[in-house]
Every structure is written in C-alpha cells, then in structure tokens.
Design a protein around this motif. Structure first.
Motif, PDB file in Angstrom:
ATOM      1  N   ALA A  30       4.622  -6.056   4.134  1.00 53.28           N
ATOM      2  CA  ALA A  30       4.817  -4.763   3.550  1.00 53.28           C
ATOM      3  C   ALA A  30       3.754  -3.588   4.119  1.00 53.28           C
ATOM      4  N   GLN A  31       2.667  -4.237   4.594  1.00 52.49           N
ATOM      5  CA  GLN A  31       1.866  -3.429   5.591  1.00 52.49           C
ATOM      6  C   GLN A  31       2.413  -3.121   6.942  1.00 52.49           C
ATOM      7  N   ALA A  33       5.552  -2.678   7.494  1.00 53.46           N
ATOM      8  CA  ALA A  33       6.520  -1.728   7.385  1.00 53.46           C
ATOM      9  C   ALA A  33       6.061  -0.334   7.007  1.00 53.46           C
ATOM     10  N   LEU A  34       4.972  -0.242   6.403  1.00 51.52           N
ATOM     11  CA  LEU A  34       4.293   1.138   6.299  1.00 51.52           C
ATOM     12  C   LEU A  34       3.602   1.598   7.535  1.00 51.52           C
ATOM     13  N   PHE A  35       3.310   0.693   8.176  1.00 54.36           N
ATOM     14  CA  PHE A  35       2.644   0.880   9.762  1.00 54.36           C
ATOM     15  C   PHE A  35       3.815   1.581  10.561  1.00 54.36           C
ATOM     16  N   LEU A  36       5.031   0.952  10.395  1.00 50.83           N
ATOM     17  CA  LEU A  36       6.111   1.478  11.309  1.00 50.83           C
ATOM     18  C   LEU A  36       6.642   2.764  10.840  1.00 50.83           C
ATOM     19  N   LEU A  37       6.482   2.865   9.492  1.00 53.66           N
ATOM     20  CA  LEU A  37       6.938   4.216   8.906  1.00 53.66           C
ATOM     21  C   LEU A  37       5.767   5.319   9.285  1.00 53.66           C
ATOM     22  N   SER A  38       4.468   5.008   9.244  1.00 44.98           N
ATOM     23  CA  SER A  38       3.650   5.926   9.561  1.00 44.98           C
ATOM     24  C   SER A  38       3.721   6.360  11.212  1.00 44.98           C
ATOM     25  N   SER A  39       4.247   5.443  11.976  1.00 42.63           N
ATOM     26  CA  SER A  39       4.206   5.628  13.297  1.00 42.63           C
ATOM     27  C   SER A  39       5.267   6.495  13.845  1.00 42.63           C
ATOM     28  N   PHE A  40       6.260   6.715  13.197  1.00 39.47           N
ATOM     29  CA  PHE A  40       7.576   7.478  13.183  1.00 39.47           C
ATOM     30  C   PHE A  40       7.467   8.965  12.966  1.00 39.47           C
ATOM     31  N   ILE A  47       3.413  14.042   1.900  1.00 44.52           N
ATOM     32  CA  ILE A  47       4.189  13.885   0.713  1.00 44.52           C
ATOM     33  C   ILE A  47       5.271  13.080   1.205  1.00 44.52           C
ATOM     34  N   THR A  48       5.874  13.454   2.438  1.00 48.21           N
ATOM     35  CA  THR A  48       7.118  12.759   2.945  1.00 48.21           C
ATOM     36  C   THR A  48       6.699  11.317   3.211  1.00 48.21           C
ATOM     37  N   LEU A  49       5.593  10.956   3.566  1.00 42.73           N
ATOM     38  CA  LEU A  49       5.223   9.706   3.861  1.00 42.73           C
ATOM     39  C   LEU A  49       5.054   8.796   2.456  1.00 42.73           C
ATOM     40  N   LEU A  50       4.529   9.604   1.412  1.00 42.43           N
ATOM     41  CA  LEU A  50       4.388   8.754   0.145  1.00 42.43           C
ATOM     42  C   LEU A  50       5.660   8.616  -0.471  1.00 42.43           C
ATOM     43  N   PHE A  51       6.801   9.738  -0.223  1.00 42.94           N
ATOM     44  CA  PHE A  51       7.987   9.387  -0.799  1.00 42.94           C
ATOM     45  C   PHE A  51       8.581   8.056  -0.130  1.00 42.94           C
ATOM     46  N   LEU A  52       8.645   8.281   1.099  1.00 43.47           N
ATOM     47  CA  LEU A  52       9.233   7.274   1.915  1.00 43.47           C
ATOM     48  C   LEU A  52       8.814   5.671   1.810  1.00 43.47           C
ATOM     49  N   SER A  53       7.472   5.743   1.654  1.00 44.07           N
ATOM     50  CA  SER A  53       6.623   4.373   1.339  1.00 44.07           C
ATOM     51  C   SER A  53       7.268   3.949  -0.076  1.00 44.07           C
ATOM     52  N   VAL A  54       7.109   4.819  -0.945  1.00 39.09           N
ATOM     53  CA  VAL A  54       7.907   4.211  -2.274  1.00 39.09           C
ATOM     54  C   VAL A  54       9.308   3.588  -1.981  1.00 39.09           C
ATOM     55  N   ILE A  55      10.036   4.276  -1.259  1.00 43.47           N
ATOM     56  CA  ILE A  55      11.541   3.658  -1.168  1.00 43.47           C
ATOM     57  C   ILE A  55      11.239   2.268  -0.406  1.00 43.47           C
ATOM     58  N   VAL A  56      10.342   2.033   0.660  1.00 40.50           N
ATOM     59  CA  VAL A  56      10.416   1.071   1.401  1.00 40.50           C
ATOM     60  C   VAL A  56       9.727  -0.172   0.809  1.00 40.50           C
ATOM     61  N   LEU A  57       8.685   0.146  -0.101  1.00 34.79           N
ATOM     62  CA  LEU A  57       7.994  -0.891  -0.857  1.00 34.79           C
ATOM     63  C   LEU A  57       9.232  -1.255  -2.249  1.00 34.79           C
ATOM     64  N   LEU A  58       9.835  -0.361  -2.585  1.00 32.71           N
ATOM     65  CA  LEU A  58      10.971  -0.686  -3.669  1.00 32.71           C
ATOM     66  C   LEU A  58      12.199  -1.695  -3.110  1.00 32.71           C
ATOM     67  N   LEU A 251      -1.016   5.250  -3.477  1.00 34.46           N
ATOM     68  CA  LEU A 251       0.079   4.809  -4.328  1.00 34.46           C
ATOM     69  C   LEU A 251      -0.606   4.087  -5.317  1.00 34.46           C
ATOM     70  N   GLN A 252      -1.579   3.293  -4.865  1.00 37.02           N
ATOM     71  CA  GLN A 252      -2.291   2.278  -5.817  1.00 37.02           C
ATOM     72  C   GLN A 252      -3.185   3.169  -6.766  1.00 37.02           C
ATOM     73  N   VAL A 253      -3.920   4.107  -6.377  1.00 37.65           N
ATOM     74  CA  VAL A 253      -4.582   4.814  -7.341  1.00 37.65           C
ATOM     75  C   VAL A 253      -3.744   5.535  -8.353  1.00 37.65           C
ATOM     76  N   LEU A 254      -2.642   6.211  -7.862  1.00 38.07           N
ATOM     77  CA  LEU A 254      -1.822   6.840  -9.050  1.00 38.07           C
ATOM     78  C   LEU A 254      -1.572   5.951 -10.065  1.00 38.07           C
ATOM     79  N   TRP A 255      -0.979   4.581  -9.817  1.00 36.70           N
ATOM     80  CA  TRP A 255      -0.715   3.736 -10.995  1.00 36.70           C
ATOM     81  C   TRP A 255      -1.837   3.196 -11.825  1.00 36.70           C
TER      82      TRP A 255
END
Length: 321
Positions: A30-31, A33-40, A47-58, A251-255
């Motif tokens: 999981a981490q 995948a989020l690292f690759l997402l933040s690299s690209f 906001i975009t990163l948060l949205f894409l991270s939710v999709i990746v984690l789901l 994302l953790q803080v939100l929920w």
C-alpha cells in the motif's frame, strides 16, 4: 465446549506470525503504491493526490479480499496498525526529521511512544469480560441478579431486570459476554467495553493528534520541494515518500475524526454502538405505542439509560475501569 469470559482462547504462535507477515506485506504494498503515485504527480495538487490515493487503496482492498478467498491469506489487523506506525516512524526519521524544529520532534516522538503503550494495553487488556457457561450446562448469575445470562437472549419479559441494566452483551468474535459492550474493534483485536472504552477514546484522539503532527511536519518538506521544483532542480525520492505518507495520514485523520465524533455523541447520550445498531434485539430499547382502542401499535426506539449529557459524561468517566 465451555468458554471463560475472562480468558481468551489460546492462539497458535505460528498462525499469528503468518498473519503478521501478511499484514506487513500489505502495508509495504500500500505504501509503495502511494509512493509511486506521489512520484508521478505534482505534490502541490494535494486534492488530486487524495482522490487518486482513495482509488488506489480501494483497489488494493478488493485485490486483498480476492487473495483471501483464493489462497486463504488472512492478515492481523493489530499487526497492520503496528506496522503502519513503525513505517511512518521510519519515514519520519529518514526523510522528515532533519527539517523539523526540536520541540516538534520531541512532541512527535513522545506521542508515538504513548500510542504504542496504549496499543499494548488495549490489545492485551480486559474490556470487561463476564464469566458465563453455556445454556446446556449451567446458568450463571451475575452480581445477585435474579435472571441468568441466557434469559437476555431468550426474550425475557423482565425488561427492567438488574442484569439488563448492567448492559452485558455478547461478542461473537471473542465468544464472551462483555459488560458495557460497545463494539468489537478489529484494529485492536479486542472488544471495547466498560473497562477500556475510556482508553479507546484517548487512543483514538491520540492517533489524530500524532497524525496531525506528522502532516504538519511532512508539509514542511513538501513546501520546500515546490520551491526546488520551480527552480528546475530534481526533487529527491524522500520528498515523494514524505508526500505519500502525508496523504495517507490525511485520509486516516478524516475517518478517525468522524469516528471519534460518533463516539463522543454516544458518550454524551449514553448509548453504545452495538445498542444503536441492534436496538430491536434489546427489549429495554423498545417502546411499544398503543392506539386509542388499546391495540398494539408500532415499536419505537427509546434510550432508558440517557440521564442527561453531564450525568452521562460523569458515569462514563467513573466507569472507565
């Protein structure tokens, strides 16, 4: 087979090691995948990163469930929580600490140590288990009550019995009756009951505070990286790692904030999560209205334990165990 409410079933250490290993692999995937997402993607567009991270984690969650069905792989939720804490701590030491002021660094480390101690206490502690025996053998009486535990679940007409007022509920995961049962928390691998409900609330608030400090610390790195990127310099991998873990913490803080708000509401009105979700199976929460002709009307919810916010808060603090 007879269970004891004050003791847990023996756990196979090899099985625990296997489940912890699965959780460790899941955290790393999981981490990563989020690292690759933040690299690209540009770290300035959070906001975009948060949205894409939710999709990746789901997506990873769906894949994990498929693997669980196909290969029987099961993880340990407490090990997952612990591994995430250790992972974030390592990222903080490697990529973030050098840019943080000394007081904030001391505060963050103190919060993590307190969290780990609290995790150990709530995972290994007694939430309020009550000894009982199966109906086929003997019926156990509690604290001078005139009703056996089995009568709670057999539709006893004595709604105002002392046993019901003790709010002893059954947890199907722990195979035990728990006094003041709120819910079974998979993340901590234990029930939340009268003895640890207060600690649970403190831990939940502690996670929010610690993750907020982490977000504040990581944001200083990401802010500096935007300046480097605007000057045409290459942003190092530690910045992407700090960004990905910061997004995960947000994302953790939100929920967790929503979850804490719900439990504060429950404490203020003296209602447990299990009681709110399944109030129809507890007679004391059922208020049957009657029509003018004396015919039985509809069954409505009522909370017989609500004594006002201040009294409810006082009882909650006094009953923390």
């Amino acid at each position: 087979m007879e269970y004891s409410g004050r003791r847990r079933k023996h756990r196979d250490p090899w099985r625990l090691i296997c489940r912890s290993t699965v959780s460790f692999v899941c955290v790393c995937l999981a981490q990563f995948a989020l690292f690759l997402l933040s690299s690209f993607f540009n770290s300035s567009n959070i906001i975009t990163l948060l949205f894409l991270s939710v999709i990746v984690l789901l997506g990873l969650t769906v894949i994990g469930r498929r693997c669980k069905r196909l290969f029987g792989l099961r993880g340990s939720a407490p090990a997952f929580v612990f591994t995430n804490i250790v992972f974030m701590w390592c990222v903080y030491l490697v990529a973030i600490r050098q840019a943080i002021s000394f007081p904030l660094d001391i505060l963050f480390h103190a919060e993590l140590i307190i969290l780990l101690i609290g995790l150990y206490r709530i995972i290994s502690g007694d939430p309020g288990f009550v000894d009982y025996a199966p109906i086929s053998n003997t019926e156990t009486f509690l604290e001078g009550s005139e009703l056996p535990i089995s009568n709670i679940y057999e539709g006893s007409p004595s709604v105002e019995s002392s046993l019901l007022l003790q709010r002893v509920r059954y947890c199907k995961y722990c195979h035990a009756h728990v006094k003041g049962f709120d819910h079974h928390c998979p993340a901590f691998g234990n029930c939340i009951g009268q003895n640890n409900h207060f600690l649970f609330m403190i831990l939940l608030a502690g996670f929010i505070i610690a993750e907020s400090c982490y977000i504040l610390s990581a944001s200083q790195i990401t802010t500096a990286s935007r300046t480097l990127d605007s000057d045409g310099q290459k942003v190092v991998w530690t910045v992407a790692l700090a960004t990905s873990t910061m997004v995960f913490s947000i994302l953790q803080v939100l929920w967790q904030a929503a979850f804490l708000a719900w439990h504060i509401y429950c404490v203020c009105f003296n209602i447990r999560t299990d009681e709110w979700m399944h109030w129809k199976k507890y007679p004391e929460f059922q208020h049957i209205t009657h029509s003018q002709l004396g015919e039985t009307g509809t069954t409505r919810y009522r909370n017989p334990y609500d004594k006002g916010i201040w009294q409810n808060l006082k009882e909650f603090i006094e009953a923390k165990g």
